[in-house]
Motif scaffolding. Structure first.
Motif, mmCIF file in Angstrom:
data_model
loop_
_atom_site.group_PDB
_atom_site.id
_atom_site.type_symbol
_atom_site.label_atom_id
_atom_site.label_comp_id
_atom_site.label_asym_id
_atom_site.label_seq_id
_atom_site.Cartn_x
_atom_site.Cartn_y
_atom_site.Cartn_z
ATOM 1 N N ASN A 112 0.782 -1.268 0.120
ATOM 2 C CA ASN A 112 0.041 -0.116 0.007
ATOM 3 C C ASN A 112 0.959 1.410 0.053
ATOM 4 O OD1 ASN A 112 -2.442 -1.602 0.013
ATOM 5 N ND2 ASN A 112 -2.208 -1.862 2.070
ATOM 6 N N GLN A 113 1.594 1.525 -0.982
ATOM 7 C CA GLN A 113 2.245 2.729 -1.182
ATOM 8 C C GLN A 113 2.531 3.138 -2.728
ATOM 9 O OE1 GLN A 113 6.163 0.844 0.525
ATOM 10 N NE2 GLN A 113 7.022 1.703 -1.353
ATOM 11 N N SER A 114 2.873 4.106 -3.210
ATOM 12 C CA SER A 114 3.378 4.352 -4.494
ATOM 13 C C SER A 114 4.685 3.831 -4.869
ATOM 14 C CB SER A 114 3.228 5.852 -4.760
ATOM 15 O OG SER A 114 4.243 6.624 -3.934
ATOM 16 N N LEU A 115 4.996 4.099 -6.016
ATOM 17 C CA LEU A 115 6.236 3.662 -6.667
ATOM 18 C C LEU A 115 7.357 4.495 -6.128
ATOM 19 C CD1 LEU A 115 8.061 2.304 -9.016
ATOM 20 C CD2 LEU A 115 7.413 4.375 -10.457
ATOM 21 N N CYS A 116 7.488 5.796 -6.214
ATOM 22 C CA CYS A 116 8.547 6.418 -5.744
ATOM 23 C C CYS A 116 8.059 7.808 -4.811
ATOM 24 C CB CYS A 116 9.168 7.058 -6.929
ATOM 25 S SG CYS A 116 10.630 8.113 -6.567
ATOM 26 N N PRO A 117 7.752 7.496 -3.606
ATOM 27 C CA PRO A 117 7.226 8.557 -2.986
ATOM 28 C C PRO A 117 7.716 9.787 -2.932
ATOM 29 C CG PRO A 117 7.328 6.566 -1.348
ATOM 30 C CD PRO A 117 7.872 6.426 -2.802
ATOM 31 N N MET A 176 12.510 1.598 -16.048
ATOM 32 C CA MET A 176 13.428 1.241 -14.874
ATOM 33 C C MET A 176 14.075 -0.222 -15.079
ATOM 34 S SD MET A 176 10.833 2.044 -11.581
ATOM 35 C CE MET A 176 12.402 1.619 -10.312
ATOM 36 N N GLY A 177 15.446 -0.381 -15.119
ATOM 37 C CA GLY A 177 16.024 -1.611 -15.660
ATOM 38 C C GLY A 177 17.151 -2.040 -14.416
ATOM 39 N N LYS A 178 17.859 -3.239 -14.426
ATOM 40 C CA LYS A 178 18.448 -3.629 -13.629
ATOM 41 C C LYS A 178 19.935 -2.881 -13.718
ATOM 42 C CE LYS A 178 21.577 -7.699 -13.148
ATOM 43 N NZ LYS A 178 22.014 -9.158 -13.695
ATOM 44 N N ASN A 179 20.233 -2.722 -12.346
ATOM 45 C CA ASN A 179 21.437 -1.773 -12.034
ATOM 46 C C ASN A 179 20.849 -0.290 -12.142
ATOM 47 O OD1 ASN A 179 23.147 -3.961 -11.186
ATOM 48 N ND2 ASN A 179 23.985 -4.062 -13.492
ATOM 49 N N SER A 180 19.608 -0.207 -11.916
ATOM 50 C CA SER A 180 19.063 1.106 -11.839
ATOM 51 C C SER A 180 19.272 2.230 -13.067
ATOM 52 C CB SER A 180 19.608 2.099 -10.725
ATOM 53 O OG SER A 180 19.274 1.571 -9.505
ATOM 54 N N GLU A 182 20.811 -6.337 -6.634
ATOM 55 C CA GLU A 182 20.588 -7.529 -7.443
ATOM 56 C C GLU A 182 19.205 -7.692 -8.067
ATOM 57 O OE1 GLU A 182 22.975 -9.350 -8.226
ATOM 58 O OE2 GLU A 182 24.594 -8.314 -7.209
ATOM 59 N N LEU A 183 18.451 -6.550 -7.690
ATOM 60 C CA LEU A 183 16.912 -6.831 -8.147
ATOM 61 C C LEU A 183 16.755 -6.534 -9.456
ATOM 62 C CD1 LEU A 183 15.197 -5.166 -5.004
ATOM 63 C CD2 LEU A 183 15.351 -7.556 -5.594
ATOM 64 N N PRO A 184 15.866 -7.086 -10.396
ATOM 65 C CA PRO A 184 15.824 -6.614 -11.648
ATOM 66 C C PRO A 184 15.072 -5.248 -11.745
ATOM 67 C CG PRO A 184 14.040 -8.426 -10.923
ATOM 68 C CD PRO A 184 14.995 -8.097 -9.912
ATOM 69 N N VAL A 185 14.667 -4.790 -10.849
ATOM 70 C CA VAL A 185 14.147 -3.122 -10.913
ATOM 71 C C VAL A 185 14.586 -2.837 -9.578
ATOM 72 C CG1 VAL A 185 12.402 -1.694 -11.132
ATOM 73 C CG2 VAL A 185 12.496 -3.463 -12.862
ATOM 74 N N SER A 186 15.364 -1.896 -9.263
ATOM 75 C CA SER A 186 15.789 -1.456 -8.159
ATOM 76 C C SER A 186 14.924 0.119 -7.906
ATOM 77 C CB SER A 186 17.253 -1.078 -8.207
ATOM 78 O OG SER A 186 17.683 -0.504 -6.744
ATOM 79 N N PHE A 187 14.422 0.142 -6.593
ATOM 80 C CA PHE A 187 13.629 1.255 -6.323
ATOM 81 C C PHE A 187 14.381 2.162 -5.365
ATOM 82 C CE2 PHE A 187 10.617 -2.352 -7.115
ATOM 83 C CZ PHE A 187 9.556 -1.570 -8.008
ATOM 84 N N ASP A 188 15.185 1.697 -4.600
ATOM 85 C CA ASP A 188 15.986 2.508 -3.708
ATOM 86 C C ASP A 188 16.807 3.663 -4.191
ATOM 87 O OD1 ASP A 188 14.794 0.831 -1.515
ATOM 88 O OD2 ASP A 188 16.546 -0.298 -1.397
ATOM 89 N N LEU A 189 17.339 3.363 -5.315
ATOM 90 C CA LEU A 189 18.455 4.350 -5.861
ATOM 91 C C LEU A 189 17.481 5.570 -6.293
ATOM 92 C CD1 LEU A 189 21.197 5.310 -6.473
ATOM 93 C CD2 LEU A 189 21.159 4.213 -8.374
#
Length: 436
Positions: free
Chosen positions: A285-290, A300-304, A326-333
């Motif tokens: 229950n949140q958005s992609l990029c708050p 969005m792709g691997k390795n940001s 290592e995720l196929p799509v990285s949200f943190d960066l």
């Protein structure tokens, strides 16, 4: 003193409304720039962003405002013309090319994939025929994503798990096969179709490279920025309609199904209430990029590998490089970049402390007149109204000499976003309303 703004939503003579013009760089890559100082941005915060990008193995970073380059930085011997892989960010290119293929009459996204690829899975025929190109675009094929190799496009790797359209899963193989559908339907090589129907028209260059099962697009960061500018301009390039099918374009960058609201046609969507992520069946229950504006759409792709487009602010952001994820799509960066950008740019998402107003709009829904009340007094500024695709409907200045400002415009029924911006570019108020 309370400012009361009356917005009469009817067309009156004698008024004109300024539209934001997007700059389109010529093919020879002589790109116009605009300085952060000219935009009134907080330039003291730029060095912190660049340090963050450098520490996170970034190779290229571009930020555009209305098509003009504001920030362009390269790291680790990477240069303006250096090529880098898009990884899954290239899925958005495929989404656009699929729309062009449909517009030209080569295919219909409601067609079964088997109409173009024959028996392309080991799924029972009656179940395979349920899978359409639309399901490939929306990651809802129902094929088994629990196999050892999610990239494998061999029929033996594509097993039945659920009926098409009943399950969302970030499964790479069905997506990859869209390129074969396009080749079969257009009778053109995928690189040729990409070059002739897209890249040549926007002055970009690049190449799809076969890496095991995957087709990966390689280009410069500026080519990715050109594609982002095309999306910002709703599929047009300097007055030329690259994609005339606006219904497909709208569907591509809005929620495509109700299982994962944050996914369109191979585009990630910000501002939704729920999201699913690759590899999990959980709904968060949140958005992609708050930290980013709600109307941002993202490749969005691997390795940001990142391409972010924010129509309401005229922004295009490109990031290429490596990443510890290592995720196929990285949200943190992506989240981290926008936290730094919010220290640089005057955006609604970073103005919470500056919004000192007691504000409201009514009625909502509205038939013909909407009243926006803002307190305390604001000396001068502007009112902006956008549709949900981020297109500016109108923009009008006001000042304290005329506290009651009438802004006439003809509008169709739908949902819109109204924003009040003060003379310093601070967003004092922003809210959705419905026109009925």
């Amino acid at each position: 003193m309370r400012i009361v703004l009356f917005l009469l939503l009817i067309l009156l003579s004698g008024f004109s409304f300024g539209q934001v013009e997007i700059y389109f760089p010529p093919a020879q890559d002589q790109w116009e720039t605009q300085s952060p100082e000219e935009l009134g941005w907080c330039t003291d915060s730029i060095s912190a962003l660049l340090n963050f990008l450098d520490k996170n193995d970034t190779r290229a970073f571009l930020l555009l405002k209305d098509g003009r380059i504001v920030l362009e930085e390269y790291f680790h011997n990477f240069e303006q013309d250096s090529f880098w892989y898009w990884a899954s960010a290239g899925k958005t290119l495929t989404a656009f090319l699929t729309g062009l293929s449909q517009e030209y009459g080569f295919l219909d996204i409601q067609d079964p994939t088997s109409e173009y690829l024959g028996n392309w899975t080991i799924v029972p025929e009656e179940k395979e025929d349920l899978i359409t190109i639309w399901h490939q675009l929306t990651m809802t094929t129902g094929l088994n994503d629990g196999t050892n190799n999610l990239d494998c496009t061999d029929p033996t790797c594509l097993e039945y798990l659920a009926d098409a359209g009943t399950r969302w899963s970030y499964h790479n193989a069905p997506y990859t096969l869209i390129s074969q559908v396009i080749e079969e339907s257009t009778h053109q090589n995928y690189n040729s179709f990409t070059r002739n129907e897209l890249m040549n028209k926007i002055g970009g260059s690049g190449l799809w490279v076969q890496l095991e099962y995957n087709r990966v697009f390689f280009s410069s960061a500026r080519t990715m920025a050109r594609f982002g500018t095309l999306i910002l301009a709703n599929g047009e390039w300097d007055g030329v309609h690259i994609m005339e099918d606006k219904e497909y374009f709208r569907s591509m960058i809005t929620p495509s199904q109700d299982i994962n609201e944050s996914y369109g046609y191979l585009w990630w969507l910000n501002g939704q209430d729920r999201i699913m992520v690759p590899g999990l069946q959980n709904v968060f229950n949140q958005s992609l990029c708050p930290p980013a504006p709600d109307d941002m759409v993202a490749a969005m792709g691997k390795n940001s590998q990142l391409l972010n487009v924010v129509p309401s602010e005229g922004l295009v952001m490109v990031r290429m490089g490596e990443s510890p994820s290592e995720l196929p799509v990285s949200f943190d960066l992506q989240n981290g970049i926008w936290e730094y950008l919010n220290d640089i740019i005057c955006l609604p998402s970073n103005q919470e402390e500056d919004m000192k107003t007691s504000s409201s709009i009514y009625p909502n829904p509205v038939i013909d007149v909407i009243r926006l009340e803002v307190e305390p007094n604001v000396i001068s500024g502007r009112v902006e109204v956008y549709n949900l695709q981020g297109q500016l409907i109108f923009r009008q200045s006001y000042n304290s000499i005329q506290p009651n400002v009438t802004l006439p415009i003809e509008m169709n029924a739908g949902v819109y976003l109204i924003s009040l911006v003060d003379q310093d570019g601070i967003h004092l108020f922003q809210e959705k309303f419905q026109k009925i």
